[in-house]
Design a protein around this motif. Structure first.
Motif, short mmCIF file in Angstrom:
data_model
loop_
_atom_site.label_atom_id
_atom_site.label_comp_id
_atom_site.label_asym_id
_atom_site.label_seq_id
_atom_site.Cartn_x
_atom_site.Cartn_y
_atom_site.Cartn_z
N THR A 181 -8.47 4.72 -4.95
CA THR A 181 -7.76 4.64 -6.32
C THR A 181 -6.84 3.90 -5.97
O THR A 181 -6.21 2.82 -6.83
CB THR A 181 -7.57 6.06 -6.89
OG1 THR A 181 -8.41 7.36 -6.92
CG2 THR A 181 -6.66 6.06 -8.04
N ALA A 182 -6.53 3.86 -5.44
CA ALA A 182 -5.72 2.87 -4.72
C ALA A 182 -5.70 1.62 -4.35
O ALA A 182 -5.06 0.90 -5.09
CB ALA A 182 -4.62 3.56 -2.48
N VAL A 183 -6.54 1.16 -3.58
CA VAL A 183 -7.82 -0.03 -3.04
C VAL A 183 -7.52 -0.62 -4.52
O VAL A 183 -7.43 -1.87 -4.95
CB VAL A 183 -8.46 -0.39 -2.62
CG1 VAL A 183 -9.22 -1.39 -2.73
CG2 VAL A 183 -7.81 0.27 -1.15
N ASP A 212 -8.82 9.56 -2.97
CA ASP A 212 -7.17 8.66 -3.02
C ASP A 212 -7.29 7.43 -2.33
O ASP A 212 -6.27 6.01 -3.08
CB ASP A 212 -5.70 9.82 -2.80
CG ASP A 212 -5.70 11.08 -2.85
OD1 ASP A 212 -6.59 10.85 -4.38
OD2 ASP A 212 -5.32 11.61 -2.47
N PHE A 213 -7.70 7.11 -1.46
CA PHE A 213 -7.85 5.51 -0.85
C PHE A 213 -8.49 4.74 -1.83
O PHE A 213 -8.00 4.07 -2.14
CB PHE A 213 -9.00 5.77 0.61
CG PHE A 213 -8.75 4.30 0.90
CD1 PHE A 213 -7.46 3.54 1.75
CD2 PHE A 213 -10.08 3.71 1.20
CE1 PHE A 213 -7.83 2.37 2.05
CE2 PHE A 213 -10.28 2.30 1.59
CZ PHE A 213 -9.24 1.57 2.46
N LEU A 215 0.73 -1.01 0.22
CA LEU A 215 -0.16 -0.07 0.10
C LEU A 215 1.03 1.25 -0.32
O LEU A 215 1.96 1.31 0.38
CB LEU A 215 -0.91 -0.33 1.62
CG LEU A 215 -1.77 -1.52 1.81
CD1 LEU A 215 -2.44 -1.50 3.46
CD2 LEU A 215 -2.99 -0.73 0.53
N PRO A 216 0.66 2.44 -0.19
CA PRO A 216 1.42 3.16 -0.50
C PRO A 216 1.63 4.25 1.08
O PRO A 216 0.40 3.27 1.78
CB PRO A 216 0.38 4.67 -1.34
CG PRO A 216 -0.84 4.18 -2.20
CD PRO A 216 -0.34 2.40 -0.87
N GLY A 220 -6.79 0.06 -7.96
CA GLY A 220 -4.93 -0.30 -8.16
C GLY A 220 -4.63 -1.37 -7.82
O GLY A 220 -4.08 -2.68 -8.35
N LEU A 221 -5.20 -2.32 -6.83
CA LEU A 221 -4.39 -3.66 -5.96
C LEU A 221 -5.60 -4.59 -6.51
O LEU A 221 -5.17 -5.51 -7.07
CB LEU A 221 -4.83 -3.72 -4.63
CG LEU A 221 -3.24 -2.17 -3.69
CD1 LEU A 221 -3.57 -2.75 -2.45
CD2 LEU A 221 -2.05 -3.39 -4.29
N TRP A 244 -0.87 5.69 3.93
CA TRP A 244 -2.38 5.60 2.73
C TRP A 244 -3.73 5.54 3.91
O TRP A 244 -5.09 5.91 3.92
CB TRP A 244 -2.22 3.91 2.75
CG TRP A 244 -2.16 2.55 3.49
CD1 TRP A 244 -1.20 1.93 3.59
CD2 TRP A 244 -3.48 2.35 4.53
NE1 TRP A 244 -1.65 1.00 5.06
CE2 TRP A 244 -2.80 0.99 4.94
CE3 TRP A 244 -4.89 2.43 4.67
CZ2 TRP A 244 -3.52 -0.04 6.09
CZ3 TRP A 244 -5.53 1.25 4.72
CH2 TRP A 244 -4.68 0.36 5.97
N MET A 278 -5.50 8.84 3.94
CA MET A 278 -5.77 9.73 2.56
C MET A 278 -6.87 10.12 2.38
O MET A 278 -7.97 9.35 3.37
CB MET A 278 -5.32 8.59 1.09
CG MET A 278 -4.26 8.03 0.47
SD MET A 278 -3.81 7.05 -0.46
CE MET A 278 -2.39 6.82 -0.93
#
Length: 104
Positions: free
Chosen positions: A73-75, A70-71, A59-60, A77-78, A63, A66
């Motif tokens: 978007t990050a999840v 943004d959170f 994770l960034p 992506g995973l 996180w 965030m």
């Protein structure tokens, strides 16, 4: 070299036979070397790299702090990479908890 000794005598027959055997040994050694090379290459292509198979998703940094966008978007992506399941158990639970807090 061998053709000069083809007089039919047992000595010349032995010389011919030993020469043929030496040539076959050389050929077999070359084939064995090529077999090892081919096997090594095929194994490298067919067997997944253990480092790839055991790679953990990360994770960034920061996180937990965030913004909801943004959170998400990050999840996302995973999920898209298919690596969400390779998060550590602690991170996986924390992501679920934060997701519930932010979006439910």
């Amino acid at each position: 070299m061998v053709s000069a000794h083809r007089d039919g005598s047992p000595k010349s027959q032995l010389l011919i036979a030993s020469t043929v055997l030496r040539e076959w040994e050389i050929v077999n050694k070359r084939l064995a070397r090529w077999g090892i090379v081919v096997l090594t290459l095929a194994t490298g292509w067919l067997v997944p790299n253990s480092a790839d198979a055991q790679a953990q998703a990360a994770l960034p940094t920061g996180w937990q702090k965030m913004s909801p966008t943004d959170f998400a978007t990050a999840v996302r992506g995973l999920y898209e990479k298919g690596t969400i399941d390779s998060l550590s158990a602690t991170d996986g639970q924390a992501v679920k908890a934060l997701g519930k807090t932010l979006f439910l």
